[in-house]
Design a protein around this motif. Sequence first.
Motif, PDB file in Angstrom:
ATOM      1  N   VAL A 213      -4.903   6.845  10.438  1.00 47.65           N
ATOM      2  CA  VAL A 213      -4.611   7.170   9.026  1.00 47.65           C
ATOM      3  C   VAL A 213      -4.115   8.629   9.171  1.00 47.65           C
ATOM      4  O   VAL A 213      -4.439   9.560   9.750  1.00 47.65           O
ATOM      5  N   LEU A 214      -2.827   8.682   8.587  1.00 49.01           N
ATOM      6  CA  LEU A 214      -2.388   9.911   8.198  1.00 49.01           C
ATOM      7  C   LEU A 214      -2.902  10.706   6.890  1.00 49.01           C
ATOM      8  O   LEU A 214      -2.300   9.954   5.755  1.00 49.01           O
TER       9      LEU A 214
ATOM     10  N   GLY B 154      -3.386   9.547   1.626  1.00 43.42           N
ATOM     11  CA  GLY B 154      -3.502   9.036   2.944  1.00 43.42           C
ATOM     12  C   GLY B 154      -2.959   7.730   3.123  1.00 43.42           C
ATOM     13  O   GLY B 154      -2.800   6.788   2.126  1.00 43.42           O
ATOM     14  N   PHE B 155      -2.367   7.451   4.399  1.00 42.91           N
ATOM     15  CA  PHE B 155      -1.660   6.296   4.733  1.00 42.91           C
ATOM     16  C   PHE B 155      -2.170   5.728   6.206  1.00 42.91           C
ATOM     17  O   PHE B 155      -2.394   6.381   6.954  1.00 42.91           O
ATOM     18  N   VAL B 156      -2.354   4.582   5.995  1.00 38.23           N
ATOM     19  CA  VAL B 156      -2.932   3.676   6.985  1.00 38.23           C
ATOM     20  C   VAL B 156      -1.431   3.440   7.902  1.00 38.23           C
ATOM     21  O   VAL B 156      -0.484   3.044   7.500  1.00 38.23           O
ATOM     22  N   LEU B 157      -1.330   4.002   9.237  1.00 33.64           N
ATOM     23  CA  LEU B 157      -0.308   3.734  10.031  1.00 33.64           C
ATOM     24  C   LEU B 157      -0.579   2.941  11.242  1.00 33.64           C
ATOM     25  O   LEU B 157      -1.761   2.872  11.796  1.00 33.64           O
ATOM     26  N   ALA B 158       0.618   2.318  11.652  1.00 36.88           N
ATOM     27  CA  ALA B 158       0.284   1.508  12.665  1.00 36.88           C
ATOM     28  C   ALA B 158       1.131   1.779  13.953  1.00 36.88           C
ATOM     29  O   ALA B 158       2.195   2.317  13.597  1.00 36.88           O
ATOM     30  N   TYR B 159       0.802   1.835  15.161  1.00 37.90           N
ATOM     31  CA  TYR B 159       1.667   1.898  16.460  1.00 37.90           C
ATOM     32  C   TYR B 159       2.444   0.759  16.350  1.00 37.90           C
ATOM     33  O   TYR B 159       2.167  -0.443  16.646  1.00 37.90           O
ATOM     34  N   PRO B 160       3.751   0.699  15.796  1.00 38.56           N
ATOM     35  CA  PRO B 160       4.516  -0.680  15.807  1.00 38.56           C
ATOM     36  C   PRO B 160       4.922  -1.150  16.972  1.00 38.56           C
ATOM     37  O   PRO B 160       4.868  -2.492  17.128  1.00 38.56           O
ATOM     38  N   PHE B 161       5.095  -0.737  18.079  1.00 43.73           N
ATOM     39  CA  PHE B 161       5.374  -1.449  19.441  1.00 43.73           C
ATOM     40  C   PHE B 161       4.076  -2.220  19.879  1.00 43.73           C
ATOM     41  O   PHE B 161       4.359  -3.229  20.834  1.00 43.73           O
TER      42      PHE B 161
END
Length: 147
Positions: A47-48, A57-64
């Motif tokens: 979460v950012l 707040g934003f849910v972030l993913a490690y895209p790789f």
Amino acid sequence: MNIETKFLGQVEIDEQNILTFETGLPGFLDVHKFVLLPLDADLPLVVLQSVEQQQLGFVLAYPFAFKKDYIFEISEEEKIDLQVEEEEDVIAYTIVTLKETFSESTMNLLAPIIINTKKKLGKQIVLQDSKRYPLRYPIGSMEGSAK
């Protein structure tokens, strides 16, 4: 220091982990201080969270982890903005739009969040390759996606 978060309630953070987004984020230009918080040990998500506004707040993913061939260049101007000295100091995330099931969720591959982990600086950049990397890319269609 304790902060109230959008997704995780009250969380204790180390002030040394606060990230500065000098220009804010698109739509939130007046918000500059964020922290990354772990979300799920089984998925490459964080979460950012704004330190300044509890509901931001934003849910972030490690895209790789989801799309192994995701690749892009950071411009010289962006490297200067982020004070990048070494490539290994930088990590990229993508904003996730959560749907009813995780496999229906999408990632914004067009505008990754770039973080200089050494300097504690962040910026969202917009890539020029909109045909290759769309704004709403279905997580369920990515190779290696967690379902």
